[in-house]
Design a protein around this motif. Structure first.
Motif, PDB file in Angstrom:
ATOM      1  N   TYR A 153       2.451  29.018  26.813  1.00 57.43           N
ATOM      2  CA  TYR A 153       3.723  29.463  26.241  1.00 57.43           C
ATOM      3  C   TYR A 153       3.501  30.099  24.870  1.00 57.43           C
ATOM      4  N   PHE A 156       4.260  34.012  24.184  1.00 58.20           N
ATOM      5  CA  PHE A 156       5.478  34.398  23.477  1.00 58.20           C
ATOM      6  C   PHE A 156       5.383  34.353  21.953  1.00 58.20           C
ATOM      7  N   THR A 191       6.039  40.545  23.561  1.00 54.34           N
ATOM      8  CA  THR A 191       6.636  39.541  24.441  1.00 54.34           C
ATOM      9  C   THR A 191       7.268  38.410  23.633  1.00 54.34           C
ATOM     10  N   MET A 241      10.055  36.085  21.826  1.00 56.28           N
ATOM     11  CA  MET A 241      11.264  35.553  22.454  1.00 56.28           C
ATOM     12  C   MET A 241      12.503  35.661  21.557  1.00 56.28           C
ATOM     13  N   ILE A 300      10.135  42.579  27.576  1.00 55.82           N
ATOM     14  CA  ILE A 300       9.167  41.497  27.763  1.00 55.82           C
ATOM     15  C   ILE A 300       8.556  41.574  29.161  1.00 55.82           C
TER      16      ILE A 300
END
Length: 200
Positions: free
Chosen positions: A66, A70, A76, A78, A148
């Motif tokens: 994760y 991100f 990418t 968040m 993303i």
């Protein structure tokens, strides 16, 4: 928003939040979890097929994936305003306006994440009344999530979450929208952050 779309948003928002032991516990029986949260049997089956690989990964490894996916990569990331504006001073004003929108809709931000944390905004869309501002926020999220999605390798288990979002929830932005929003971005100096991140 249609019930099955709202339900799908809530479930996928949970899987796009930072993975923790609570997620593992809640979804230890993924089929039962989806049955509780989704009324459509078709969507239950579709989400199970796409989400099960994530839950087969050990929690520590999933947390590392994760963060790598991100937090390390700008394309990418968040956060909505970062996707829209890049490394721009205008993000501060955009965050304030977004917080005002959330308040005007009668909701409060909870947790430690910034106002523009995409999973939190997905949950907001699932329950917010359909207004012009909410429709605009939906279009903004469509752009960010599509961006993303197009920068995630398809062998990344999180790719399938974004594929679900673009297949069943959001419409891909058209070329004109993409060009306009890309022109408003200010790129960061580096794609990868120049310092190590600590796993949460």
């Amino acid at each position: 928003m249609r019930t099955e779309v709202a339900e799908t948003l809530v479930v996928l928002a949970r899987f796009l939040d930072y993975p923790d032991s609570q997620l593992v516990e809640e979804c230890s029986d993924l089929k039962e979890y989806l049955k509780q949260h989704l009324s459509s049997k078709e969507m239950q089956e579709e989400l199970f097929k796409r989400l099960e690989p994530l839950l087969k990964i050990e929690l520590k490894e999933l947390q590392e994936l994760y963060v790598k996916t991100f937090d390390y990569e700008e394309k990418t990331g968040m956060y909505l305003t970062a996707q829209e504006l890049g490394d721009s001073r205008r993000r501060g004003d955009a965050l304030i306006r977004l917080q005002r929108l959330i308040s005007d809709l009668g909701f409060e931000r909870v947790g430690v994440e910034l106002t523009d944390f995409i999973p939190m905004l997905m949950e907001l869309l699932a329950v917010a009344p359909l207004t012009d501002d909410v429709e605009q926020l939906t279009r903004r999220l469509s752009f960010a999530i599509h961006r993303i999605y197009t920068h995630l390798p398809n062998n990344n288990p999180y790719y399938h979450v974004f594929d679900l979002l673009m297949s069943f929830v959001f419409k891909a932005p058209n070329e004109e929208e993409i060009a306009r929003l890309v022109n408003e971005r200010e790129e960061a100096d580096l794609d990868e952050l120049p310092y190590p991140m600590i796993y949460r």
